[in-house]
Design an enzyme around this catalytic site. Structure first.
Site, PDB file in Angstrom:
ATOM      1  N   LYS A 272       0.860  -1.200   0.000  1.00 42.04           N
ATOM      2  CA  LYS A 272       0.000   0.000   0.000  1.00 42.04           C
ATOM      3  C   LYS A 272       0.883   1.231   0.000  1.00 42.04           C
ATOM      4  O   LYS A 272       1.667   1.433   0.923  1.00 42.04           O
ATOM      5  CB  LYS A 272      -0.904  -0.010   1.239  1.00 42.04           C
ATOM      6  CG  LYS A 272      -1.656   1.314   1.479  1.00 42.04           C
ATOM      7  CD  LYS A 272      -2.593   1.253   2.693  1.00 42.04           C
ATOM      8  CE  LYS A 272      -3.208   2.617   2.988  1.00 42.04           C
ATOM      9  NZ  LYS A 272      -4.098   2.605   4.173  1.00 42.04           N
ATOM     10  N   ASP A 277      -2.831  10.262   3.299  1.00 44.24           N
ATOM     11  CA  ASP A 277      -4.218   9.828   3.464  1.00 44.24           C
ATOM     12  C   ASP A 277      -4.997  10.857   4.273  1.00 44.24           C
ATOM     13  O   ASP A 277      -4.922  10.887   5.497  1.00 44.24           O
ATOM     14  CB  ASP A 277      -4.246   8.459   4.167  1.00 44.24           C
ATOM     15  CG  ASP A 277      -5.666   7.925   4.345  1.00 44.24           C
ATOM     16  OD1 ASP A 277      -6.598   8.487   3.733  1.00 44.24           O
ATOM     17  OD2 ASP A 277      -5.824   6.935   5.092  1.00 44.24           O
ATOM     18  N   LYS A 284     -10.571  12.804   7.542  1.00 43.45           N
ATOM     19  CA  LYS A 284     -10.098  12.508   8.892  1.00 43.45           C
ATOM     20  C   LYS A 284     -10.097  13.772   9.741  1.00 43.45           C
ATOM     21  O   LYS A 284      -9.960  14.874   9.210  1.00 43.45           O
ATOM     22  CB  LYS A 284      -8.648  11.985   8.828  1.00 43.45           C
ATOM     23  CG  LYS A 284      -8.491  10.595   8.269  1.00 43.45           C
ATOM     24  CD  LYS A 284      -7.008  10.184   8.255  1.00 43.45           C
ATOM     25  CE  LYS A 284      -6.813   8.793   7.684  1.00 43.45           C
ATOM     26  NZ  LYS A 284      -7.396   7.712   8.483  1.00 43.45           N
ATOM     27  N   ASP A 295       1.446   6.514   5.403  1.00 41.09           N
ATOM     28  CA  ASP A 295       0.496   5.531   4.904  1.00 41.09           C
ATOM     29  C   ASP A 295       1.013   4.769   3.672  1.00 41.09           C
ATOM     30  O   ASP A 295       0.298   3.968   3.080  1.00 41.09           O
ATOM     31  CB  ASP A 295      -0.840   6.222   4.600  1.00 41.09           C
ATOM     32  CG  ASP A 295      -2.036   5.325   4.860  1.00 41.09           C
ATOM     33  OD1 ASP A 295      -1.877   4.324   5.581  1.00 41.09           O
ATOM     34  OD2 ASP A 295      -3.117   5.634   4.341  1.00 41.09           O
ATOM     35  N   ASP A 354     -12.323   6.725   3.400  1.00 43.13           N
ATOM     36  CA  ASP A 354     -11.096   6.584   4.199  1.00 43.13           C
ATOM     37  C   ASP A 354     -10.631   5.118   4.255  1.00 43.13           C
ATOM     38  O   ASP A 354      -9.534   4.841   4.716  1.00 43.13           O
ATOM     39  CB  ASP A 354     -11.345   7.127   5.612  1.00 43.13           C
ATOM     40  CG  ASP A 354     -10.061   7.406   6.365  1.00 43.13           C
ATOM     41  OD1 ASP A 354      -8.980   7.367   5.743  1.00 43.13           O
ATOM     42  OD2 ASP A 354     -10.149   7.664   7.580  1.00 43.13           O
ATOM     43  N   GLU A 356      -9.377   3.361   1.999  1.00 41.65           N
ATOM     44  CA  GLU A 356      -8.838   3.420   0.633  1.00 41.65           C
ATOM     45  C   GLU A 356      -7.729   2.398   0.399  1.00 41.65           C
ATOM     46  O   GLU A 356      -7.495   1.998  -0.745  1.00 41.65           O
ATOM     47  CB  GLU A 356      -8.300   4.835   0.343  1.00 41.65           C
ATOM     48  CG  GLU A 356      -6.866   5.134   0.819  1.00 41.65           C
ATOM     49  CD  GLU A 356      -6.685   5.076   2.322  1.00 41.65           C
ATOM     50  OE1 GLU A 356      -7.696   5.156   3.055  1.00 41.65           O
ATOM     51  OE2 GLU A 356      -5.537   4.946   2.787  1.00 41.65           O
ATOM     52  N   ARG A 358      -7.457  -0.757   1.096  1.00 37.52           N
ATOM     53  CA  ARG A 358      -7.935  -2.035   0.551  1.00 37.52           C
ATOM     54  C   ARG A 358      -8.331  -1.888  -0.920  1.00 37.52           C
ATOM     55  O   ARG A 358      -8.288  -2.860  -1.669  1.00 37.52           O
ATOM     56  CB  ARG A 358      -9.087  -2.561   1.424  1.00 37.52           C
ATOM     57  CG  ARG A 358     -10.320  -1.719   1.412  1.00 37.52           C
ATOM     58  CD  ARG A 358     -11.236  -1.983   2.613  1.00 37.52           C
ATOM     59  NE  ARG A 358     -10.695  -1.421   3.847  1.00 37.52           N
ATOM     60  CZ  ARG A 358     -11.256  -1.554   5.044  1.00 37.52           C
ATOM     61  NH1 ARG A 358     -12.374  -2.249   5.186  1.00 37.52           N
ATOM     62  NH2 ARG A 358     -10.712  -1.009   6.110  1.00 37.52           N
TER      63      ARG A 358
HETATM   64  N1  BES Z   1      -4.349   4.603   6.850  1.00 39.80           N
HETATM   65  C1  BES Z   1      -5.485   4.321   7.627  1.00 39.80           C
HETATM   66  C2  BES Z   1      -5.194   3.351   8.764  1.00 39.80           C
HETATM   67  C3  BES Z   1      -4.262   3.826   9.841  1.00 39.80           C
HETATM   68  C4  BES Z   1      -4.761   4.299  11.024  1.00 39.80           C
HETATM   69  C5  BES Z   1      -2.909   3.701   9.699  1.00 39.80           C
HETATM   70  C6  BES Z   1      -3.911   4.679  12.019  1.00 39.80           C
HETATM   71  C7  BES Z   1      -2.064   4.103  10.683  1.00 39.80           C
HETATM   72  C8  BES Z   1      -2.558   4.576  11.856  1.00 39.80           C
HETATM   73  C9  BES Z   1      -6.567   3.709   6.755  1.00 39.80           C
HETATM   74  O1  BES Z   1      -6.601   4.135   5.443  1.00 39.80           O
HETATM   75  C10 BES Z   1      -7.869   4.084   7.367  1.00 39.80           C
HETATM   76  O2  BES Z   1      -8.179   5.240   7.356  1.00 39.80           O
HETATM   77  N2  BES Z   1      -8.575   3.098   7.877  1.00 39.80           N
HETATM   78  C11 BES Z   1      -9.838   3.321   8.505  1.00 39.80           C
HETATM   79  C12 BES Z   1     -10.799   2.306   7.986  1.00 39.80           C
HETATM   80  C13 BES Z   1     -12.219   2.592   8.363  1.00 39.80           C
HETATM   81  C14 BES Z   1     -12.721   3.806   7.625  1.00 39.80           C
HETATM   82  C15 BES Z   1     -13.046   1.374   8.021  1.00 39.80           C
HETATM   83  C16 BES Z   1      -9.646   3.181   9.996  1.00 39.80           C
HETATM   84  O3  BES Z   1      -8.863   2.337  10.425  1.00 39.80           O
HETATM   85  O4  BES Z   1     -10.261   3.940  10.732  1.00 39.80           O
HETATM   86 ZN    ZN Z   2      -4.839   4.772   4.672  1.00 44.58          ZN
HETATM   87 MN    MN Z   3      -7.721   5.878   5.148  1.00 43.74          MN
END
Ligand code: BES
Ligand code: ZN
Ligand code: MN
Length: 503
Positions: A272, A277, A284, A295, A354, A356, A358
């Site tokens: 990834k 992000d 966010k 990210d 968010d 993204e 996956r």
């Molecule tokens: N990049 C984030 C995940 C992340 C969170 C990485 C904290 C490092 C530290 C990912 O893209 C994300 O935003 N995931 C969301 C998914 C949710 C919207 C289902 C999350 O984990 O809140």
């Molecule tokens: Zn992310």
């Molecule tokens: Mn995200």
């Protein structure tokens, strides 16, 4: 950092600082029980120089606990540093890795520019060659500081790191392990350098350029594609993330094809590479958003691992794919409720923009399979939920195939990294079924790391596959004695060991 290997008696080594290791062999507990640290060298001159502090009761040889002695009598070294490995019964090769890092990080702020690290003198902690490799890796890890853009960098690099191995050791085996340690340590730091870069300095395009440059230096084949190729391949999931950014996406493809290897497995490494992000339209909160420059740590891990693979030359074919994009809100950005068609043909309902990572990985995985990958591993800072589950101690590992993940787990003793296997199950997949299309990109709050993994599973299908969720470990929040806060380079070493297990 220049590195050297020495088989000279420790007392004879001329160096600014000689670091030796010790363990705490005290088993009794209590306020008046004196620690009994035991030095891990049989060198008589070093033992004599350290005798007073070791018997003082002031030094416990706790994990990464260090004590410095100046002008040690009987040694050519200017200083003697003793680094603890903690309790003798628990000391591991990984503790030696961290001890070497601790020695390097001890010298850096003190402007000591050369040091020598003495390997424990026998095989009681682990095989000498394993300790040699780990110590060199640890030295490189310790040498890294993230203050790239500070006008006056606080710590400049150590100039020279010498690893001192026992004179009687199998010199060829130690030499080979030492050389591996240099490659692996430098590759991990290469990944960390990429992760450390802010979003404005490292766009998807620039990440592609850095990867291509590394490839040309190490003999890998590389191709970096962008928007047109995504459309040509019908990568609707990957494109949906990048469509809201002025920065074009980069599909980075690195190929390692060892001479004479024309059959056997083809390993596909998919990372990834979200260079920033924001969350997109599902934006966010401002707090901590600056962290989201990391990210792309999964992608950087793949690039770092590919560098090590190119230089270590295992006899197995490997394809590295990084799906790089910037996740931004914009007039052209995708919206919650949108339906996207992935390269595989599956339709995806976007619930949360968010989620993204996956999306880009779905097409990266499909692409790796289309290029002939027989076994897959992906790495991603994928979910906050994985951090909730495992904290910042273990990263998550998921797999659809026991034999494949067992090979990965077998390498962890060598890499010294911690991954904990998490479950997959059809019932989790049921949580991401869409009413309007095939699959949705979030499954609600509960089991968020697992539903994310099930999303990827839908694209890996029955190709043996491992998913690494490194969200909690890719960025270190506080300084440690052996590693600076900032990008960790996690997963480079473990992915490499997994690849080597197919040789
Ligand atoms: N990049 C984030 C995940 C992340 C969170 C990485 C904290 C490092 C530290 C990912 O893209 C994300 O935003 N995931 C969301 C998914 C949710 C919207 C289902 C999350 O984990 O809140
Ligand atoms: Zn992310
Ligand atoms: Mn995200």
């Amino acid at each position: 950092m220049h590195t050297e290997l020495s088989f000279s008696p420790l007392a004879q080594i001329e160096t600014e600082l000689l670091a030796v290791t010790a363990v705490d062999s005290q088993t009794a507990k209590g306020p008046d029980v004196k620690p009994v640290p035991v030095l891990l060298t049989s060198d008589q001159a070093v033992r004599a120089a350290a005798a007073a502090v070791l018997s003082s009761g002031e030094y416990k040889a706790g994990t990464n606990e260090a004590v410095l002695l100046h002008a040690p009598a009987g040694l050519k070294a200017r200083r003697l540093l003793i680094v603890g490995l903690g309790k003798k019964a628990k000391a591991t090769v990984h503790a030696v890795r961290n001890a070497a890092g601790t020695a390097v990080r001890y010298t850096k702020p003190r402007a000591i520019r050369d040091l020598t690290f003495a390997l424990p003198g026998d095989n009681s902690i682990g095989p000498l060659h394993a300790m040699a490799r780990a110590a060199v890796e640890g030295a490189f890890v310790g040498d890294f500081d993230p203050d790239t853009y500070r006008s006056e960098r606080k710590d400049v690099s150590v100039h020279s790191f010498t690893l001192a191995a026992p004179t009687a050791a199998d010199q060829a085996a130690i030499r080979a392990a030492f050389d591996e340690g240099v490659i692996i340590g430098e590759s991990q730091n290469f990944a960390r350098t990429l992760v450390n870069e802010p979003g404005n300095k490292l766009t998807p395009t620039i990440l592609g350029q850095r990867a291509a440059q590394m490839a040309s230096e190490t003999g890998l084949k590389s191709e970096v594609y962008s928007t047109d190729k995504l459309h040509e391949l019908k990568m609707g999931a990957f494109w949906s993330v990048s469509q809201g950014s002025e920065e074009p996406p980069a599909l980075i493809v690195l190929k390692y094809e060892p001479e004479g290897v024309t059959d056997g497995p083809v390993l596909g490494l998919v990372g990834k590479g979200i260079t920033f992000d924001t969350g997109g339209i599902s934006i966010k909160p401002a707090d901590n958003m600056e962290k989201m420059k990391y990210d792309m740590a999964g992608g950087a891990a793949m690039i770092g691992a590919m560098r090590a693979i190119a230089l270590l030359k295992p006899k197995v074919r490997v394809i590295g794919i990084v799906c790089a994009a910037e996740n931004m809100p914009d007039g052209k950005a995708q919206k919650p409720g949108d339906v996207q068609t992935a390269m595989s043909g599956k339709t995806i309902e976007i619930i949360n923009t968010d989620a993204e990572g996956r999306l880009v990985l779905a097409d990266g995985i499909t692409y790796a399979r289309s290029l002939g990958a027989t076994h897959l591993i992906d790495a991603a800072t994928l979910t906050g939920a994985c951090v909730v589950a495992l904290g910042m101690i273990n990263a998550g590992a998921f797999s659809n195939d026991d034999a494949t993940i067992e090979k990965f787990q077998a390498g962890l003793a060598t890499s010294g990294e911690r991954f904990w296997r998490m479950p997959l199950a059809d019932e989790y997949y049921d949580m991401i079924r869409s009413d309007i299309g095939d699959i949705k990109n979030t499954g609600g709050r509960w089991g968020g790391a697992i539903t994310a993994a099930e999303f990827l599973h839908a694209f890996a299908e029955d190709t043996p596959w491992i998913h690494l969720d490194i969200a909690g470990l890719a960025w270190i929040e506080d300084n440690k004695p052996f590693i600076a806060k900032g990008p960790s380079g996690v997963a480079v070493r473990s992915i490499l060991e997994w690849v080597r297990s197919y040789e």
